[in-house]
Scaffold this motif. Structure first.
Motif, mmCIF file in Angstrom:
data_model
loop_
_atom_site.group_PDB
_atom_site.id
_atom_site.type_symbol
_atom_site.label_atom_id
_atom_site.label_comp_id
_atom_site.label_asym_id
_atom_site.label_seq_id
_atom_site.Cartn_x
_atom_site.Cartn_y
_atom_site.Cartn_z
ATOM 1 N N ASP A 183 0.832 -1.207 0.000
ATOM 2 C CA ASP A 183 0.000 0.000 0.000
ATOM 3 C C ASP A 183 0.869 1.261 0.000
ATOM 4 N N ARG A 184 1.931 1.232 0.815
ATOM 5 C CA ARG A 184 2.828 2.400 0.910
ATOM 6 C C ARG A 184 3.600 2.601 -0.381
ATOM 7 N N ALA A 220 2.616 1.794 -3.324
ATOM 8 C CA ALA A 220 1.666 2.308 -4.311
ATOM 9 C C ALA A 220 1.448 3.812 -4.140
ATOM 10 N N GLU A 221 1.445 4.275 -2.899
ATOM 11 C CA GLU A 221 1.316 5.713 -2.645
ATOM 12 C C GLU A 221 2.501 6.477 -3.223
ATOM 13 N N ILE A 222 3.670 5.873 -3.142
ATOM 14 C CA ILE A 222 4.886 6.534 -3.611
ATOM 15 C C ILE A 222 4.993 6.502 -5.131
ATOM 16 N N GLN A 233 2.644 5.520 -7.423
ATOM 17 C CA GLN A 233 1.425 5.854 -8.159
ATOM 18 C C GLN A 233 1.288 5.026 -9.441
ATOM 19 N N VAL A 292 10.925 3.900 0.729
ATOM 20 C CA VAL A 292 9.977 4.843 1.316
ATOM 21 C C VAL A 292 10.654 6.185 1.602
#
Length: 369
Positions: free
Chosen positions: A49-50, A52-54, A56, A334
């Motif tokens: 999930d993290r 994917a946030e980074i 995109q 991250v």
């Protein structure tokens, strides 16, 4: 990964199946039909999930587990197979042929509306009872095959058949001593010879104690609570617990409401996470990641997997044409935000075919077709 859900009747297997598959499979019409049911669970993954946030990406793909929910086995069914009296065991075994491990649901809750087939609640007894039924089932297979091998070896000399005969004689001795086959150590050649058999007691097993809602506080000390120290010490056996009924209801709630109910019950984490993590630990597997603009994805591999073999999990051509792996830890990804930023900082590592992939590695494979 494929996992078989097994147990005695009336232990809450279907409830756990629904919990794991997050209600995606309609179980309302199952009733007492003696057939296997299949559902796929998406493995929750905060790291993915993290990422994917980074990154995109256009697509996010989680690891998945296929669960096979089997009808309950009652006392005596394994012995019936041993005595040649069972017509259902062949179908049962066929459904479990390719599963990686067993999820044995054990009843720890009392409900006067749902009588226990053994009349009283006793998880340790039920674990031992089911183990014996698996051992009887395996012994039936071994004895039948040994009879055939005896006839074949009288006709022809074959080292392969002789080796198989030796292995099965070892199995027979262990099973007759009520020792599950998962506790035996086999060579790679011996494993190859018996690969086509479905031996239930050879499979790793996760014992899942399904307790009542009011017993949520026992989950963290389930081994001590039910005297399962002997079972917990066994080879290729794991033990965890769930409050199946209430946790399946909580799983259907929005995250905020679910967190509130879990706190009220004193639950530290979701049943889904506990079972999946325990399954991963039992099988010795973990996730690594690929992350780019097209897709961010989790891949499940065994521990001690080389970079080349990990590439082959994605596609066999990746392993054949492997050149190098560009590797960054999840934590560094991250912090830095991209492979390019990691390269600029000198954090990105170039690894060869024999690099042992670590849990949480984010990898970009270079290969030549």
């Amino acid at each position: 990964m494929k996992i078989g859900i097994v147990g005695l009747p009336q232990v809450g297997k279907t409830t756990i199946f629904s919990l794991l598959t997050q209600g995606r499979v309609d179980t309302s019409s199952w009733g007492n039909v003696r057939e296997a049911h299949i559902g796929v669970a998406r493995v929750p993954d905060a790291r993915l999930d993290r990422l994917a946030e980074i990154v995109q990406p256009k697509k996010v793909t989680y690891a998945s587990i296929e669960y096979v929910d089997l009808p309950g086995i009652s006392r005596g069914e394994g012995k019936a197979a041993l005595e040649g009296r069972s017509r259902d065991m062949g179908t049962y075994l066929n459904s479990l042929k390719n599963v990686d491990t067993l999820l044995h649901i054990v009843r720890g809750f009392d409900d006067p509306n749902i009588p226990h087939v053994e009349e009283t609640i006793d998880p340790r007894r039920d674990i031992e009872l089911f183990e014996i039924e698996m051992i009887f089932s395996d012994l039936a297979i071994v004895e039948k095959r040994l009879e055939r091998l005896d006839k074949d070896l009288k006709k022809i000399k074959s080292r392969d058949l002789e080796l198989e005969n030796e292995v099965l004689l070892r199995f027979k001795e262990a099973l007759e001593s009520e020792q599950p086959l998962r506790e035996l150590q086999l060579t790679s050649e011996e494993e190859k010879r018996i690969k086509g058999f479905t031996f239930l007691s050879a499979k790793p097993v996760l014992q899942v104690i399904n307790v009542a809602d009011q017993d949520a506080d026992k989950i963290d000390r389930i081994v001590e609570e039910y005297g399962l120290q002997k079972q917990a010490a066994m080879c290729n056996v794991g033990i965890t617990a769930v409050c199946g009924k209430i946790e399946s209801e909580i799983a259907a709630l929005p995250p905020e409401d679910a967190a509130m109910f879990m706190e009220d019950l004193g639950l530290k984490g979701r049943a889904l996470d506990r079972i999946i993590q325990s399954s991963y630990d039992l099988l010795g597997v973990f996730s690594f990641y690929t992350a780019g603009e097209p897709e961010a994805r989790a891949w499940t591999i065994p521990r001690d997997t080389t970079a080349a073999k990990a590439a082959g999990v994605i596609h066999t051509d990746f392993e054949k044409g492997f050149i190098k792996a560009e590797v960054i830890s999840f934590e560094d990804m991250v912090e830095l935000g991209s492979f390019q930023a990691a390269k600029n900082k000198g954090v990105l590592r170039l690894e060869g075919r024999e690099y042992i992939v670590l849990e949480g590695d984010v990898i970009l494979f270079r290969f030549n077709l």
